[in-house]
Write a protein that holds these residues in place. Structure first.
Motif, short mmCIF file in Angstrom:
data_model
loop_
_atom_site.label_atom_id
_atom_site.label_comp_id
_atom_site.label_asym_id
_atom_site.label_seq_id
_atom_site.Cartn_x
_atom_site.Cartn_y
_atom_site.Cartn_z
N SER A 59 0.86 -1.19 0.00
CA SER A 59 0.00 0.00 0.00
C SER A 59 0.89 1.23 0.00
O SER A 59 1.58 1.50 0.99
N VAL A 72 -0.29 -7.88 -4.72
CA VAL A 72 -1.29 -6.81 -4.71
C VAL A 72 -0.61 -5.48 -4.41
O VAL A 72 0.11 -5.35 -3.42
N THR A 74 -1.71 -1.38 -4.03
CA THR A 74 -2.71 -0.33 -3.99
C THR A 74 -1.96 0.99 -3.87
O THR A 74 -1.40 1.29 -2.83
N LYS A 90 -2.16 -7.75 -9.08
CA LYS A 90 -3.33 -6.87 -9.01
C LYS A 90 -2.82 -5.47 -8.67
O LYS A 90 -2.14 -5.29 -7.66
N ILE A 92 -4.18 -1.53 -8.19
CA ILE A 92 -5.26 -0.56 -8.08
C ILE A 92 -4.59 0.79 -7.86
O ILE A 92 -4.07 1.06 -6.78
N GLY A 93 -4.57 1.61 -8.90
CA GLY A 93 -3.91 2.90 -8.84
C GLY A 93 -3.51 3.34 -10.23
O GLY A 93 -3.64 2.60 -11.20
N ASN A 94 -3.01 4.53 -10.32
CA ASN A 94 -2.61 5.10 -11.60
C ASN A 94 -1.17 4.73 -11.94
O ASN A 94 -0.34 4.53 -11.05
N PHE A 108 -5.73 -4.65 -13.48
CA PHE A 108 -5.32 -3.25 -13.37
C PHE A 108 -6.57 -2.39 -13.35
O PHE A 108 -7.41 -2.48 -14.25
N ASP A 109 -6.70 -1.57 -12.31
CA ASP A 109 -7.82 -0.64 -12.19
C ASP A 109 -7.25 0.73 -11.90
O ASP A 109 -6.79 1.01 -10.79
N GLY A 110 -7.22 1.59 -12.93
CA GLY A 110 -6.68 2.93 -12.77
C GLY A 110 -6.45 3.57 -14.11
O GLY A 110 -6.86 3.06 -15.15
#
Length: 125
Positions: A59, A72, A74, A90, A92-94, A108-110
């Protein structure tokens, strides 16, 4: 340091290893190939390459030359060259990167911003 994204995982010369049972709260700075298998809560400003291992839970923001994500993450990731998200990875971020590869099954979510070098003839004078 590496010719392509997959070369980073083949290198036997990991200079820093953060083990599965290790938890770090705080920022990391350094150089040389690092592999993180533990838990990190904080930002990493690394001069070389990073492998986020399959057991890792990270994180915070990451800045490096090349990265492989198997666990993971984040937070935002900035890579000078290559970012590879493996099937178990995984993110999650730009992302800000020159080359991005997401293996089948990777997540990938960002937002992704690609770094592009402008050819000299395209420069405004």
């Amino acid at each position: 340091m590496f010719n392509n994204e997959r070369d980073i995982k083949k290198s036997p010369e990991i200079q820093t290893l953060i083990g599965v049972e290790c938890k770090i709260v705080g920022n990391l700075n350094g150089e040389g190939l690092i592999k993180i298998d533990g838990t990190i809560q904080g930002d990493t400003d690394w001069m070389d390459d990073i492998i986020i291992g399959e057991s890792s839970n990270y994180s915070g923001n990451i800045s490096c030359k090349n990265a492989v994500i198997e666990g993971v993450v984040t937070g935002n990731v900035t890579c000078e060259n290559n970012l590879l998200i493996e099937p178990s990875g995984k993110l999650i971020g730009n992302v800000t990167v020159k080359n991005l590869e997401i293996a089948k099954g990777g997540f990938f979510d960002g937002k992704c911003t690609m770094i592009a070098e402008m050819p000299k003839n395209d420069l405004i004078e």
